[in-house]
Design an enzyme around this catalytic site. Structure first.
Site, mmCIF file in Angstrom:
data_model
loop_
_atom_site.group_PDB
_atom_site.id
_atom_site.type_symbol
_atom_site.label_atom_id
_atom_site.label_comp_id
_atom_site.label_asym_id
_atom_site.label_seq_id
_atom_site.Cartn_x
_atom_site.Cartn_y
_atom_site.Cartn_z
ATOM 1 N N SER A 160 -9.732 1.680 2.382
ATOM 2 C CA SER A 160 -8.854 2.397 1.503
ATOM 3 C C SER A 160 -7.757 1.557 0.842
ATOM 4 C CB SER A 160 -8.191 3.531 2.296
ATOM 5 O OG SER A 160 -7.382 2.993 3.332
ATOM 6 N N SER A 219 -10.013 -0.572 6.676
ATOM 7 C CA SER A 219 -9.403 -0.472 5.347
ATOM 8 C C SER A 219 -8.652 -1.692 4.851
ATOM 9 C CB SER A 219 -8.457 0.719 5.300
ATOM 10 O OG SER A 219 -9.198 1.887 5.040
ATOM 11 N N LYS A 227 0.851 -1.198 0.000
ATOM 12 C CA LYS A 227 0.000 0.000 0.000
ATOM 13 C C LYS A 227 0.886 1.248 0.000
ATOM 14 C CE LYS A 227 -3.980 1.971 2.465
ATOM 15 N NZ LYS A 227 -4.908 1.817 3.598
HETATM 16 N N1 GLN Z 1 -13.398 3.990 5.608
HETATM 17 C C1 GLN Z 1 -12.873 4.467 6.843
HETATM 18 C C2 GLN Z 1 -12.492 5.928 6.721
HETATM 19 O O1 GLN Z 1 -12.710 6.487 5.690
HETATM 20 C C3 GLN Z 1 -11.696 3.615 7.260
HETATM 21 C C4 GLN Z 1 -10.433 3.981 6.588
HETATM 22 C C5 GLN Z 1 -9.259 3.205 7.060
HETATM 23 O O2 GLN Z 1 -9.385 2.202 7.737
HETATM 24 N N2 GLN Z 1 -8.088 3.709 6.719
HETATM 25 O O3 GLN Z 1 -11.985 6.522 7.629
#
Ligand code: GLN
Length: 509
Positions: free
Chosen positions: A153, A177, A78
């Site tokens: 994400s 994410s 990532k």
């Molecule tokens: N979807 C969640 C957010 O937008 C989680 C994102 C994540 O775990 N980095 O904050």
């Protein structure tokens, strides 16, 4: 279930000399070249670097040295994780072209285990998002249906693993994410206990929740990657003084006698009926494996979304203050310092990141701090306590990972709140800092993967993995996207994929 192209199988073959690391790297690179034009999973393909690493691994073997547990295994990283000399943008224009001078601890550990960094994967900007549509570099497509999101994400990492561009990947999980993209792409994704894996070199979103973890095409592969990256690190003061364990042996543990908790709060309004049916069928399969099933209450679940967005936005507004045009990446030069900050941050950050910085600054500001930030910390403690109480009665908690299968690209972009609500089942474990993972448990009638979430006590990744491996063995789940997804994939053994299964009692499946 061992997959032909799994982490463990590849490493074993490379260790034995049946496959060279260079051949493994070339295979991954050629799959990326064939398919990534459609997926957009990679922001940077580390072709020359990967081949150089692979040759060094092959040389090591030729010299008679023992190869590490990730021998010749390609890992997609990532883009929020720093890789020395390889661009790390966190999906933002702000860091376009930024090349870190050091490797994150997890990258050092992977390299020391003879893994190959094959490239950097696309993601929502600074990991803020659930669909990968907040990337400054375009959305990622789901290999199972190119019109749908792979989740976010860590969408690029999940799509790369699902489409067999790499057998495993690293993601980061602040509120889901890793787990939600794993569930949307039919891959296995683990969010470790907070502090289990070093965050040194992870570009920060919300430091009190961020955790790096693996995505892989099978449970054992994910367990192996976790064993390699976990463990204390003096460079991260929040890393726990707990030595890494061999999580692979947990995959063979018998789950008979384990108590599985099922929280009714996780089967509420908004849940897709096929997801509910699939997850209940998976829990039934665990009963057949000798587990006892009992209801648990997680009463504060309904406050998780609000709590999460207050806490994480507050931390993000502070963490992202460092991107000012002076120290990193983008700079929009102006004659006056504040004008330079403003112009740089306006040009460098996308809309969602700006929204969170504004929200975070607001909840931390004088006069509002107690009403929002301090209050959210209190509710966070209640959410953690819900889990502590539940874990007096049960050993793990099972639920859907996400209320729906992968949704369509564009479906939620105009409604941030709708997007935020889609994380309802993953946020609580993040707020509590406890381990959680997603394992594929079924497919819908239209062939989309469904993930089962397994949540465990702090530092009990072992029991969580034992349950996940049992599900993998007992449940019909397909590990490859269909041939008609538009990708040049197909089963490695030449057979056509098994039909989708929505649950064992589903005669239409
Ligand atoms: N979807 C969640 C957010 O937008 C989680 C994102 C994540 O775990 N980095 O904050």
């Amino acid at each position: 279930m061992a997959t032909e192209e799994g982490v463990v199988e590849i490493a074993t073959r490379v260790q034995r000399g049946e496959l060279t690391a260079e051949a493994a790297a070339r295979r991954s690179l050629s799959r990326i070249a064939e398919s990534d034009g459609k997926l957009n999973a990679f922001l940077y393909v580390a072709g020359p670097e990967a081949l150089e690493q692979a040759r060094a691994i092959d040389d090591k073997r030729r010299r008679g040295e023992r190869l590490g547990p990730m021998a010749g295994v390609c890992v997609a990283i990532k883009d929020a994780i720093c890789t020395r000399g390889i661009a790390s943008t966190a999906g933002s224009r702000m860091l376009a072209g930024y090349s870190p001078p050091y490797d994150a601890t997890v990258i050092e550990r992977l390299r020391a285990a003879d893994a190959i960094v094959v490239g950097k994967t696309n993601m929502d900007e600074f990991a803020m998002g659930s669909s990968n549509e907040n990337s400054a570099y375009g959305a990622v497509r789901n290999p199972w249906d190119l019109e749908r999101t792979p989740g976010g994400s860590s969408g690029g990492s999940a799509a790369a693993v699902a489409a067999r561009l790499a057998p495993c990947a690293l993601g980061s999980d602040t509120g889901g994410s890793i787990r939600q993209p794993a569930s949307f792409t039919g891959t296995v994704g683990i969010k470790p206990t907070y502090g289990r894996v070093s965050r040194y070199g992870l570009i920060a979103f919300a430091s009190s929740l961020d955790q790096i973890g693996p995505l892989a095409n099978d449970v054992r592969g994910a367990a192996r990657v976790l064993s390699v990256i976990a463990g204390p690190d003096p460079r991260d003061s929040t890393s726990l003084a707990v030595p890494a364990a061999d999580f692979e042996t947990d995959c063979d543990r018998d789950v008979a006698g384990l108590r599985i908790g099922v929280p009714e709060e996780y089967f509420g309004e908004g849940i897709d009926s096929e997801v509910e049916r699939s997850v209940r069928a998976a829990i039934e399969a665990l009963r057949e494996a000798g587990c006892s099933i009992r209801p648990v209450r997680l009463a504060h679940t309904r406050f998780a979304v609000a709590t999460y967005y207050v806490v994480t936005s507050a931390e993000a507004s502070s963490n992202l203050a460092r991107f000012d045009g002076v120290r990193y990446g983008l700079r929009h030069a102006k004659n006056e310092l504040h004008a330079m900050y403003g112009a740089t941050r306006d040009a460098g950050f996308g809309a969602e990141v700006k929204r969170r910085i504004l929200l975070g600054t607001f909840v931390l500001s004088a006069g509002y701090y107690d009403a929002y930030y301090a209050k959210a910390q209190e509710v966070r403690a209640l959410i953690r306590r819900d889990f502590e109480e539940a874990f007096r009665e049960v050993d793990v908690i099972c639920s859907p990972t996400s209320p729906t299968p992968a949704f369509r690209l564009g479906e939620k972009t105009s409604e941030p709140l709708k997007m935020y609500l889609s994380d309802i089942y993953t946020l609580p474990a993040s707020l509590a800092g406890i381990p959680a993972m997603s394992v594929p448990c079924a497919s819908t009638r239209s062939g989309l993967p469904v993930g089962l979430q397994i949540v465990a006590r702090p530092l009990d990744e072992g029991t969580m993995l034992a349950v996940a491996a049992t599900c993998e063995r007992r449940l019909p789940s397909r590990h490859l996207p269909p041939a008609d997804s538009g990708l040049p994939l197909g089963q490695p053994d030449g057979r056509s994929p098994a039909p989708p299964e929505a649950g064992r009692d589903d005669e239409d499946a």
